[in-house]
Scaffold this active site. Structure first.
Site, PDB file in Angstrom:
ATOM      1  N   GLU A 100      -2.558  14.735  -7.547  1.00  0.00           N
ATOM      2  CA  GLU A 100      -3.473  13.633  -7.276  1.00  0.00           C
ATOM      3  C   GLU A 100      -4.538  14.024  -6.257  1.00  0.00           C
ATOM      4  OE1 GLU A 100      -2.839   8.988  -6.243  1.00  0.00           O
ATOM      5  OE2 GLU A 100      -2.059  10.353  -4.756  1.00  0.00           O
ATOM      6  N   SER A 131       4.455   3.819  -2.382  1.00  0.00           N
ATOM      7  CA  SER A 131       4.322   3.306  -1.013  1.00  0.00           C
ATOM      8  C   SER A 131       5.039   1.971  -0.845  1.00  0.00           C
ATOM      9  CB  SER A 131       2.845   3.114  -0.674  1.00  0.00           C
ATOM     10  OG  SER A 131       2.175   4.337  -0.689  1.00  0.00           O
TER      11      SER A 131
END
Lengths: 353, 395
Positions: B241, B126
């Site tokens: 994830e 990110s």
């Protein structure tokens, strides 16, 4: 290890859905609801599929299948808002009748010749207008919201969970239809004035199993009805255009549909396990039945509202008919115990009360 | 419906229980008798209770994949509350990717030391301008001779302050479309030009960091997959994830904690569990936990019985699991009333402050790893086949 439906159950599901899609159109459901035709006509057709005798032993002319098979059928019936006496005659009554060895009546149910309604209101959240007094095997009083106003017999529970069988034609018995929002399945009141009944069971476990099985089937019914509303919403959203786009391309509409999927999909596994537990995991059966009906009632309520909103104004009309599913989900929520009562019962079962 | 695993697995379960009985006293703890985390990790790997299916040549146990056995190990370790060994993003996310897409040299170089706990990783995905729209990331890497030169900034980088190395998404092909222009690089966090700044979040802890890159020079061959393939690599790991953010077993165990709490805490002399309103909320949450548990069993079953359909059961787990945990922790706080506000050094604190901490932490997980709103886009688009929102022309 296999968690899910067997090949046979998937075939049963496909076959039943195919039949209902062809034979029980919404147009036909409307005719039953407006009393143009009797629900008995559809019940006779379901008899050809073996549905009334699904849980009745083969020795009595039934199919001898289990709770998970019945849950599969309940889901299919609700997906097509099929008017039927499935819950009372095919699921709840046979439990007690098998325990009591009522072979002839079981055979008559399996053959589609007789129907048995269920009057358990005395033991589940009884309201002030109702109440049954028992002297020996003579019943007096009133049962409310009895399942199936067209049945030939009624299985009545008293407050001690004893079960009695009375014929609809018995002397001193008066039967009055009770209109509810859900007109795909009928309910009535029974007014009893010293009606001679047959004692079917003095074993609370028989009553409890019948009730729990009924609750799991209602959860499966809500699952089927909610899945249908979700599927109809997605189809509608992909066709309906506003602002030069199909409304399915608006994130607000997509998220409503995603919410329905996310809440409903785990319900399927919950219903499967609760039905499995009825036959295979007796120590968990009661708790699972309470939790499953309570949870499905909450999710069903949310799906019913959201799906109607996705259809916009059309969802509110009689023309589209989405309200038949909405009302069926609403009826399943209240009959045989509302979510609050069921959660309280779940707490009791675990010793928290 | 068949919920038995068969005799082979009954025997395997006994083996696992035997190991736990024999070794549980040695698991890492504050006492001097216990093993270090690294020694415990080695013991687990040597016995096949960690890195079970990773080939022996890369330092794993080298067993055939058998998800029933893996589940039995997880169940028994959880039941006995035994340390399950090391985790983290290197082990759970990078190693599976290297096994699938790494070069032989990369596998040799990184897998053994990562699963052994000698090499700790962080994940650089990110960026301040690339959250939900991760593919718009702008940290760039330009080739200069035999080295990539990296400039830019990452955010939400957990364990960056402890990590030895980073696996990082960078833009290497500025001319290509946004999904085709990304590459997946591995590099040492001690390289010159990297600055890590802790990012304190609402829990009061620095669970995440900001990482700044200024002319960071990285050898050209430290790339996984080819130039421009980084997006596919990243998606493979994100899939890994999402499912693991809110496992139903953990929810079940926390629910048992709420029940114990409500049985021991009192309001005006009355046990909380005797209050019908709280009891109703508890039962409502229990129903939802059960639904997610059986949903998980259906997913597990579909994995072992290939060909069995799991329908939409998988795609909804991140959304439903994280929202459920947030509400479950909230119920415990409400059940405690003012006591539920206790935090940090408050002497009246319950459960070491875990209820408040996790209540907030799960709000972080509702947002992280693809927000609930992104999950709903995925469910409606991939699950229901609803069209994407029309694109707005780029500025």
């Amino acid at each position: 290890m296999e968690f899910g439906l067997s090949q046979e159950q998937i075939m049963l599901q496909d076959m039943t859905n195919k039949y209902l899609a062809e034979q029980v159109s919404l147009e036909r459901v409307r005719k039953v609801v407006s009393s143009e035709i009797s629900d008995e006509e559809i019940w006779q057709e379901l008899t050809e599929l073996g549905i009334p005798g699904l849980m009745i032993p083969e020795a009595n002319g039934g199919v001898g299948l289990g709770a998970l098979d019945a849950a599969v059928i309940a889901e299919c019936l609700a997906y097509h808002v099929t008017p039927s006496a499935f819950l009372s005659s095919a699921v709840m009554a046979p439990v007690a009748l098998i325990a009591a060895g009522k072979d002839e009546l079981l055979a008559a149910i399996a053959a589609g010749e007789q129907r048995v309604g269920i009057a358990f209101g005395e033991t589940i959240g009884a309201r002030r207008e109702a109440g049954i007094a028992v002297i020996g095997s003579v019943l007096s009083g009133k049962c409310l919201f009895v399942l199936d106003s067209q049945a030939d017999h009624y299985l009545i529970a008293d407050k001690d969970k004893n079960l009695y069988l009375v014929a609809a034609s018995a002397q001193g018995l008066q039967r009055n239809n009770l209109t509810t929002v859900d007109k795909t399945r009928t309910t009535c009141e029974l007014v009893l004035d010293q009606v001679e009944a047959e004692v079917i069971s003095n074993d609370p476990a028989v009553y409890t199993r019948s009730l729990d099985l009924g609750r799991v089937m209602q959860a499966a019914d809500t699952l089927g009805a909610a899945q249908s509303m979700l599927d109809q919403s997605v189809v509608y959203a992909k066709q309906r255009e506003q602002f030069n786009r199909v409304i399915a391309s608006f994130q607000a509409v997509k998220h409503m549909c995603a919410d329905m999927v996310a809440n409903l999909e785990p319900c399927r596994s919950l219903v499967w396990y609760a039905a499995h537990a009825m036959d295979q995991v007796p120590e968990e059966a009661r708790l699972m039945a309470c939790h499953t009906k309570a949870h499905l009632s909450e999710v069903g309520k949310a799906v019913a509202k959201t799906a109607t909103e996705v259809h916009g104004g059309m969802g509110f009309t009689d023309l589209v008919g989405l309200h038949y599913w909405f009302k069926r989900i609403g009826a399943n929520r209240q009959l045989l115990g509302s979510p609050e009562l069921l959660r309280n019962e779940a707490a009791k079962i675990q010793g928290f009360v | 419906m068949d919920l038995s695993f068969g005799i082979e697995y009954t025997n395997f379960r006994e083996e696992v229980k035997g190991f736990i009985d024999q070794h549980q006293d040695k698991q890492p703890s504050a006492t001097t008798e216990s093993m270090t985390a690294i020694e415990w990790q080695k013991l687990l790997i040597d016995n096949g209770y960690h890195s079970r299916t990773i080939p022996k040549e890369y330092g794993g146990f080298g067993a055939e994949p058998d998800i029933i056995k893996s589940r039995i190990i997880a169940e028994e370790f959880s039941r006995a509350r035994i340390n399950t060994g090391l985790g983290g993003q290197g082990i759970s996310m990078l190693v599976p990717v290297l096994l699938e897409m790494g070069s032989e040299e990369q596998k040799q170089q990184f897998i053994r030391s990562t699963i052994g706990g000698e090499m700790v990783w962080c994940q650089g995905y990110s960026e301040p301008g690339a959250g939900s729209d991760l593919a718009s990331l702008t940290t760039k890497a330009e080739l200069d001779g035999d080295e990539w030169v990296i400039n830019g900034q990452k955010i939400w980088t957990s364990t960056a302050q402890l990590a030895d190395w980073i696996f990082c998404l960078v833009r290497t092909e500025p001319e290509a479309s946004k999904h085709q222009g990304i590459s997946f690089l591995l590099f040492d966090m001690k390289t010159q030009g990297i600055e890590v700044r802790p990012l304190v979040d609402m829990t009061g802890s620095a669970n995440f960091n900001e990482v700044f890159f200024t002319d960071v020079r990285v050898p050209k061959d430290q790339i996984v997959g080819k130039r421009g393939q980084g997006w596919q690599v990243a998606n493979a790991i994100l899939g890994h994830e999402r499912g693991s953010l809110a496992p139903p077993e953990a929810a079940k165990s926390r629910l048992e904690g709420v029940i114990r709490l409500m049985q021991s805490e009192t309001i005006g002399g009355e046990k909380v569990i005797d209050n019908p309103v709280f009891r109703d909320r508890l039962m409502s949450i229990q129903g939802r936990v059960l639904a997610m548990q059986f949903n998980d069993m259906r997913l597990f079953s579909a994995r072992i019985n290939k060909g069995q359909s799991a329908g939409m059961a998988g795609i909804i787990v991140k959304l439903m699991g994280t929202e459920l945990r947030h509400e479950l922790e909230a119920l415990a706080i409400d059940a405690m009333g003012e006591i539920g506000l206790s935090y940090e050094d408050n002497p009246y604190i319950r459960g070491e402050g875990s209820w408040q901490y996790l209540y907030m932490y799960f709000l972080g997980l509702i947002i992280g790893g693809g927000t609930s709103q992104i999950q709903k886009n995925i469910i409606s688009e991939r699950g229901l086949g609803m069209p994407k929102e029309p694109k707005v022309d780029a500025k």
